[in-house]
Each structure stands twice: as C-alpha cells, then as structure tokens.
Motif scaffolding. Structure first.
Motif, short mmCIF file in Angstrom:
data_model
loop_
_atom_site.label_atom_id
_atom_site.label_comp_id
_atom_site.label_asym_id
_atom_site.label_seq_id
_atom_site.Cartn_x
_atom_site.Cartn_y
_atom_site.Cartn_z
N THR A 180 -54.89 -5.47 4.56
CA THR A 180 -56.10 -5.07 3.85
C THR A 180 -56.64 -6.30 3.12
N GLY A 226 -61.35 1.04 5.95
CA GLY A 226 -60.60 0.64 4.77
C GLY A 226 -60.06 1.83 4.02
N VAL A 234 -65.86 0.47 1.02
CA VAL A 234 -65.60 -0.15 2.33
C VAL A 234 -66.98 -0.60 2.82
N SER A 284 -59.72 -3.01 6.04
CA SER A 284 -58.38 -3.06 6.64
C SER A 284 -58.48 -3.10 8.16
#
Length: 301
Positions: A180, A226, A234, A284
């Motif tokens: 991440t 994410g 995100v 991520s």
C-alpha cells in the motif's frame, strides 16, 4: 618557391654586390696610386728642382759630367714610372674586365631572380585559385551532406511512422507481492512496474511515463484500488505534460475502495502521460493486479 631557396638567391646577390664594391675600391686605389706617381714625375721635371740639382752638382764637381748624370737619372726615373704605369694600366684593364663579368653575372642573376619571382607569383595565384575551388567544393559538400541528412531523417521518419502506428501498453502497479502506497503530503507519480504489454516501447517501467512517439489520438485507462478509511481517499489523476486531465477517486470507511477513469487525448510527438497519486490518499496492489494503467494509439494525425 621555398623560403630556403629564396634566402640562397638573396645571399648570392649580396655576395655579388660586395664583390663589385671591392673591385671598385681596388680600382680607386690604383687610380690614386697612378696619380701620385704622375705628381712625383712632374715634380722631377720642374725647373726649380733641376736648378737645385745642378747647383748641388756644381758644388761637388764638374758641371758637364754631373749634368749628364742628372739627365740619365731623369731618364731612368721616367722609364720606371712608365713601367709602373703600364703595369697599372694592365691591372686596371683586368679589373675592368672582372667588373664587366661581375656586372653581366649580376644581371643574369637579377633576371633569374625576376623569373623566380614571376614563377612564385604564378604559383601563389594558382594556389589561391585552388583554395577558392576547394572552398566552393567544401560548401557544395556541406550542402550535399545536409540534403543527405534530411533524406536520411525523412526515410527514418517514414520507417518510424510505419513502426509507431502500432503502439499499445498495459501494466499493473506491483510486479511482486502486495503493498500500500501513501498517504503522502504531496502528489506522487505512480510507477507501474509489472508491464504486460509494451508494443512500440513507448512506456517506461522505471519512470512510469508514457512518451508519445508520433502525433495522433491515444486512448488511456487507469484503475486504482485501496483500503477503505474515513480519513484517507483512494484517488489518482491522469496527467499530460503536468496538466491534470481526469481524476478517479473513491472513499468509504472500510473494506476496499476502487475507482477508475479513461480519456482519449490528442498528443504531439514527445508528449508525456502518467498517473499521479493524490496527496493524503492510499493506493494498493497485490498479485490480483487491481491497480493498472493502459493505453494505445488509435490513429496518427
């Protein structure tokens, strides 16, 4: 003409001039000597001198006998002077002959030097003409090289255009494992390292930049994923040459959040397209390849 040859000719000329001057000096010395002898001869013939001689003879002896001796002495002196004069005349005649020879030789040397100077000037003119011809040919060669370079570039451009009509790439954020990224306090470039396709090699996996190889219309898509968070988004944006084009963003308090967007852009050769992660956001990726960046050329312009 070589400098060494010119110096030799000048040296020969100076030697001849010096020789002539020496002969003239000798001639003047001989003339002076002859004049001195003539003065002595005239002094012997003067009446006062004869009287002094006769008076001296009377004091020491018979007048008749001594007078005859004086006459004989005068004749002997005159003969000696005549002999010297003849020798001097012969010597002067020889000197005159030598001077004439030197003069003629000097004239010949002068003519030879003038001829060499003329040949030198002709060679200088010829060299200058050759230099001008060389300059013209050099300019023509430069022009030909420039035209050849233009032709080569044109051929390369045509070849490159044929190759770059096939441009497409697709990549995910991570090549191994999961991770991440963020949150960061400033915009951060996302580098998609797992390259699946890169036809035309326009995408750089080390910088994350796509550089347009040819002017045309391109289509781009990007998807991000994410962890959900009440305080972090995100979020990412599609960028062209530093200009934000389209944004993709999602927020939720938990679980995974995903977003995506797409755009068709008209790009010039050398334009740069990439993805930036928004500040204070988290993105991520894992072995499932949720976060991706793709693009391809639609047609050239």
């Amino acid at each position: 003409m070589k400098p060494r040859q010119k110096n030799w000719i000048k040296q020969q000329y100076q030697e001849q001039v010096t020789k002539v001057r020496n002969l003239e000096q000798q001639y003047q010395e001989q003339v002076t000597k002859v004049r001195s002898l003539e003065q002595q001869y005239q002094a012997q013939l003067e009446p006062d001198s004869n009287s002094k001689i006769i008076s001296h003879v009377r004091q020491n002896g018979s007048q008749v006998g001594d007078t005859e001796n004086l006459t004989n002495n005068q004749q002997t002196c005159k003969q000696g002077i005549d002999t010297v004069l003849r020798e001097m005349s012969a010597s002067l005649a020889g000197l005159k002959v030598d001077m004439e020879y030197v003069k003629k030789d000097n004239e010949a040397k002068t003519k030879e030097l003038d001829l060499i100077k003329q040949q030198y000037q002709e060679q200088v003119t010829k060299v200058r003409s050759l230099e001008e011809q060389y300059q013209v040919q050099e300019e023509e060669l430069i022009t030909i090289k420039a035209m050849a370079k233009i032709t080569e570039n044109h051929v390369y451009a045509l070849k490159r255009e044929g190759e770059v009509k096939r441009v497409a790439f697709s990549a995910s954020l991570l090549d191994l494992g999961s991770n991440t990224f963020g949150p960061f306090n400033t915009f951060t470039t996302l580098v998609f390292r797992n390259v699946v396709t890169n036809i035309g090699n326009a995408y750089n996996r080390n910088s994350g930049f796509f550089v347009a190889p040819v002017k045309g219309a391109y289509h781009f898509e990007f998807y991000i994923c994410g962890p959900g968070s009440p305080s972090h988004l995100v979020s990412a944006v599609l960028v062209r040459n530093g200009e934000h084009i389209f944004i993709a963003t999602e927020t939720q308090p938990s679980h995974l959040a995903a977003a995506g967007n797409a755009a068709t852009l008209l790009l010039e050769v050398g334009d740069v397209v990439f993805i930036r992660q928004y500040e204070n956001s988290r993105i991520s990726d894992s072995q499932n390849r949720h976060t991706t960046f793709s693009g391809h050329l639609l047609f050239t312009m």
